[in-house]
Design a protein around this motif. Structure first.
Motif, PDB file in Angstrom:
ATOM      1  N   GLU A  88       0.046  28.022  22.750  1.00 29.46           N
ATOM      2  CA  GLU A  88      -1.551  27.984  22.346  1.00 29.46           C
ATOM      3  C   GLU A  88      -2.002  26.854  22.700  1.00 29.46           C
ATOM      4  OE1 GLU A  88       1.217  28.678  20.087  1.00 29.46           O
ATOM      5  OE2 GLU A  88       1.677  27.797  18.369  1.00 29.46           O
ATOM      6  N   ASP A  89      -0.929  25.968  22.818  1.00 32.60           N
ATOM      7  CA  ASP A  89      -2.176  24.889  24.014  1.00 32.60           C
ATOM      8  C   ASP A  89      -2.325  24.499  25.252  1.00 32.60           C
ATOM      9  OD1 ASP A  89       0.730  22.330  22.860  1.00 32.60           O
ATOM     10  OD2 ASP A  89      -1.110  22.601  22.110  1.00 32.60           O
ATOM     11  N   THR A  90      -2.351  26.126  25.944  1.00 33.50           N
ATOM     12  CA  THR A  90      -3.427  26.655  27.110  1.00 33.50           C
ATOM     13  C   THR A  90      -4.474  26.675  26.896  1.00 33.50           C
ATOM     14  OG1 THR A  90      -1.251  28.114  27.286  1.00 33.50           O
ATOM     15  CG2 THR A  90      -3.393  28.519  28.352  1.00 33.50           C
ATOM     16  N   ALA A  91      -5.402  25.669  27.823  1.00 33.58           N
ATOM     17  CA  ALA A  91      -6.913  25.644  27.604  1.00 33.58           C
ATOM     18  C   ALA A  91      -6.702  24.865  29.176  1.00 33.58           C
ATOM     19  CB  ALA A  91      -7.150  25.112  26.748  1.00 33.58           C
ATOM     20  N   VAL A  92      -8.305  24.788  29.105  1.00 37.83           N
ATOM     21  CA  VAL A  92      -8.682  23.579  29.872  1.00 37.83           C
ATOM     22  C   VAL A  92      -9.017  22.749  29.364  1.00 37.83           C
ATOM     23  CG1 VAL A  92     -10.514  22.851  31.837  1.00 37.83           C
ATOM     24  CG2 VAL A  92      -9.685  25.716  31.358  1.00 37.83           C
ATOM     25  N   TYR A  93      -8.524  21.210  29.479  1.00 40.41           N
ATOM     26  CA  TYR A  93      -8.698  20.032  29.481  1.00 40.41           C
ATOM     27  C   TYR A  93      -9.946  19.122  29.786  1.00 40.41           C
ATOM     28  CZ  TYR A  93      -4.645  20.953  26.131  1.00 40.41           C
ATOM     29  OH  TYR A  93      -3.542  21.611  25.286  1.00 40.41           O
ATOM     30  N   TYR A  94     -10.850  18.200  28.513  1.00 42.88           N
ATOM     31  CA  TYR A  94     -12.208  17.942  29.077  1.00 42.88           C
ATOM     32  C   TYR A  94     -11.725  16.162  28.281  1.00 42.88           C
ATOM     33  CZ  TYR A  94     -13.467  22.354  30.566  1.00 42.88           C
ATOM     34  OH  TYR A  94     -14.091  23.660  30.721  1.00 42.88           O
ATOM     35  N   CYS A  95     -12.766  15.418  29.699  1.00 41.31           N
ATOM     36  CA  CYS A  95     -12.021  14.148  28.834  1.00 41.31           C
ATOM     37  C   CYS A  95     -14.316  14.058  28.889  1.00 41.31           C
ATOM     38  CB  CYS A  95     -11.739  13.246  29.811  1.00 41.31           C
ATOM     39  SG  CYS A  95     -12.018  11.340  29.470  1.00 41.31           S
ATOM     40  N   ARG A  96     -13.728  12.939  27.411  1.00 35.42           N
ATOM     41  CA  ARG A  96     -15.531  12.835  27.355  1.00 35.42           C
ATOM     42  C   ARG A  96     -15.410  11.471  27.265  1.00 35.42           C
ATOM     43  NH1 ARG A  96     -19.009  14.759  21.706  1.00 35.42           N
ATOM     44  NH2 ARG A  96     -17.510  12.741  21.193  1.00 35.42           N
ATOM     45  N   ALA A  97     -16.435  10.649  26.982  1.00 34.65           N
ATOM     46  CA  ALA A  97     -16.738   9.110  27.279  1.00 34.65           C
ATOM     47  C   ALA A  97     -17.965   8.928  26.263  1.00 34.65           C
ATOM     48  CB  ALA A  97     -17.046   8.270  28.580  1.00 34.65           C
ATOM     49  N   GLY A  98     -17.566   8.434  25.296  1.00 30.39           N
ATOM     50  CA  GLY A  98     -19.314   8.237  24.793  1.00 30.39           C
ATOM     51  C   GLY A  98     -19.197   8.343  23.355  1.00 30.39           C
ATOM     52  N   PRO A  99     -20.827   7.747  22.434  1.00 27.22           N
ATOM     53  CA  PRO A  99     -21.429   7.781  23.403  1.00 27.22           C
ATOM     54  C   PRO A  99     -22.319   6.227  23.423  1.00 27.22           C
ATOM     55  CG  PRO A  99     -21.781   7.362  20.936  1.00 27.22           C
ATOM     56  CD  PRO A  99     -20.631   7.534  21.026  1.00 27.22           C
ATOM     57  N   ASP A 100     -23.312   6.286  24.116  1.00 29.67           N
ATOM     58  CA  ASP A 100     -23.062   5.164  24.769  1.00 29.67           C
ATOM     59  C   ASP A 100     -24.472   4.461  24.409  1.00 29.67           C
ATOM     60  OD1 ASP A 100     -24.573   6.266  28.443  1.00 29.67           O
ATOM     61  OD2 ASP A 100     -25.914   6.663  26.007  1.00 29.67           O
ATOM     62  N   TYR A 101     -25.419   3.486  24.871  1.00 31.18           N
ATOM     63  CA  TYR A 101     -26.439   2.823  24.399  1.00 31.18           C
ATOM     64  C   TYR A 101     -27.671   3.815  23.806  1.00 31.18           C
ATOM     65  CZ  TYR A 101     -29.187   2.683  28.141  1.00 31.18           C
ATOM     66  OH  TYR A 101     -29.585   3.092  29.801  1.00 31.18           O
ATOM     67  N   ALA A 102     -27.782   5.113  24.882  1.00 28.46           N
ATOM     68  CA  ALA A 102     -28.872   5.658  24.593  1.00 28.46           C
ATOM     69  C   ALA A 102     -28.313   6.798  23.838  1.00 28.46           C
ATOM     70  CB  ALA A 102     -29.268   6.425  25.759  1.00 28.46           C
ATOM     71  N   GLY A 103     -27.280   7.016  23.288  1.00 29.80           N
ATOM     72  CA  GLY A 103     -26.331   8.226  22.509  1.00 29.80           C
ATOM     73  C   GLY A 103     -26.418   9.521  23.582  1.00 29.80           C
ATOM     74  N   ASN A 104     -25.877   8.940  24.972  1.00 22.20           N
ATOM     75  CA  ASN A 104     -25.569  10.021  25.670  1.00 22.20           C
ATOM     76  C   ASN A 104     -23.921  10.114  25.684  1.00 22.20           C
ATOM     77  OD1 ASN A 104     -27.841  10.557  26.931  1.00 22.20           O
ATOM     78  ND2 ASN A 104     -27.960   8.626  27.914  1.00 22.20           N
ATOM     79  N   TYR A 105     -23.343  11.686  25.606  1.00 22.67           N
ATOM     80  CA  TYR A 105     -21.838  12.018  26.209  1.00 22.67           C
ATOM     81  C   TYR A 105     -21.763  12.264  27.938  1.00 22.67           C
ATOM     82  CZ  TYR A 105     -21.251  11.598  21.056  1.00 22.67           C
ATOM     83  OH  TYR A 105     -21.102  11.450  19.587  1.00 22.67           O
ATOM     84  N   TYR A 106     -20.444  11.776  28.146  1.00 23.97           N
ATOM     85  CA  TYR A 106     -20.330  12.206  29.227  1.00 23.97           C
ATOM     86  C   TYR A 106     -18.866  12.512  29.305  1.00 23.97           C
ATOM     87  CZ  TYR A 106     -23.743   8.643  30.151  1.00 23.97           C
ATOM     88  OH  TYR A 106     -24.855   8.148  30.503  1.00 23.97           O
ATOM     89  N   TRP A 107     -18.891  14.342  30.232  1.00 24.12           N
ATOM     90  CA  TRP A 107     -17.575  14.743  30.393  1.00 24.12           C
ATOM     91  C   TRP A 107     -16.730  15.265  31.943  1.00 24.12           C
ATOM     92  CZ3 TRP A 107     -15.233  17.839  25.499  1.00 24.12           C
ATOM     93  CH2 TRP A 107     -16.460  17.722  24.461  1.00 24.12           C
ATOM     94  N   GLY A 108     -15.599  15.384  31.605  1.00 25.53           N
ATOM     95  CA  GLY A 108     -14.888  15.188  33.304  1.00 25.53           C
ATOM     96  C   GLY A 108     -15.225  16.462  33.483  1.00 25.53           C
ATOM     97  N   GLN A 109     -14.754  17.522  34.284  1.00 26.58           N
ATOM     98  CA  GLN A 109     -14.208  18.073  35.079  1.00 26.58           C
ATOM     99  C   GLN A 109     -13.551  19.987  34.070  1.00 26.58           C
ATOM    100  OE1 GLN A 109     -13.362  16.415  36.571  1.00 26.58           O
ATOM    101  NE2 GLN A 109     -11.532  17.598  37.125  1.00 26.58           N
ATOM    102  N   GLY A 110     -12.989  18.697  33.924  1.00 27.43           N
ATOM    103  CA  GLY A 110     -11.589  19.805  33.180  1.00 27.43           C
ATOM    104  C   GLY A 110     -10.448  20.154  33.925  1.00 27.43           C
ATOM    105  N   THR A 111      -9.183  20.081  33.712  1.00 25.69           N
ATOM    106  CA  THR A 111      -7.677  20.078  34.276  1.00 25.69           C
ATOM    107  C   THR A 111      -7.347  21.175  33.559  1.00 25.69           C
ATOM    108  OG1 THR A 111      -6.172  18.851  34.890  1.00 25.69           O
ATOM    109  CG2 THR A 111      -6.797  18.476  33.132  1.00 25.69           C
ATOM    110  N   GLN A 112      -6.672  21.943  34.426  1.00 21.60           N
ATOM    111  CA  GLN A 112      -6.302  23.213  33.664  1.00 21.60           C
ATOM    112  C   GLN A 112      -4.767  23.006  33.002  1.00 21.60           C
ATOM    113  OE1 GLN A 112      -7.114  26.682  33.194  1.00 21.60           O
ATOM    114  NE2 GLN A 112      -5.382  27.039  31.438  1.00 21.60           N
TER     115      GLN A 112
END
Length: 117
Positions: A88-112
């Motif tokens: 059940e851990d099978t998934a695409v895993y994504y890295c996320r960073a944020g929020p920055d000073y403007a409230g933005n979040y950033y995502w990676g492309q994912g890894t299976q």
């Protein structure tokens, strides 16, 4: 602009381990939190773990005790060590960073990550 690149995904048998890495590049202004999310086929993306200021960690109940998130704030990297993996851990895993000073979040492309026998 922040870019995130994940690595370390793959296939493993149940009970096995994998280590995911995420490296951030760009201007990380006031970004204190990085984390991991995952999305299984047919399901919504879900939160897995977060690390704040490179030290404070939080985990979803489904991975607590099996996964460990660590980070190096100076190098803008975050890792996810996954032990005792289950199908059940099978998934695409994504890295996320944020929020920055403007409230933005950033995502990676994912890894299976695939866990099967």
């Amino acid at each position: 602009h922040v870019q995130l690149v994940e690595s370390g995904g793959g296939s493993v048998q149940p009970g096995g381990s994998l280590r995911l890495s995420c490296t951030a590049s760009g201007v990380m202004v006031n970004i204190v939190a990085m984390g991991w999310y995952r999305q299984a086929p047919g399901k919504q993306r879900e939160w897995v773990a977060t690390i704040i200021l490179g030290r404070d960690t939080n985990y979803a109940d489904s991975v607590k005790g099996r996964f460990t998130v660590s980070g190096d704030a100076a190098k803008n990297t975050v890792d996810l060590r996954m032990n005792s993996l289950k199908p059940e851990d099978t998934a695409v895993y994504y890295c996320r960073a944020g929020p920055d000073y403007a409230g933005n979040y950033y995502w990676g492309q994912g890894t299976q990550v695939t866990v099967s026998s």
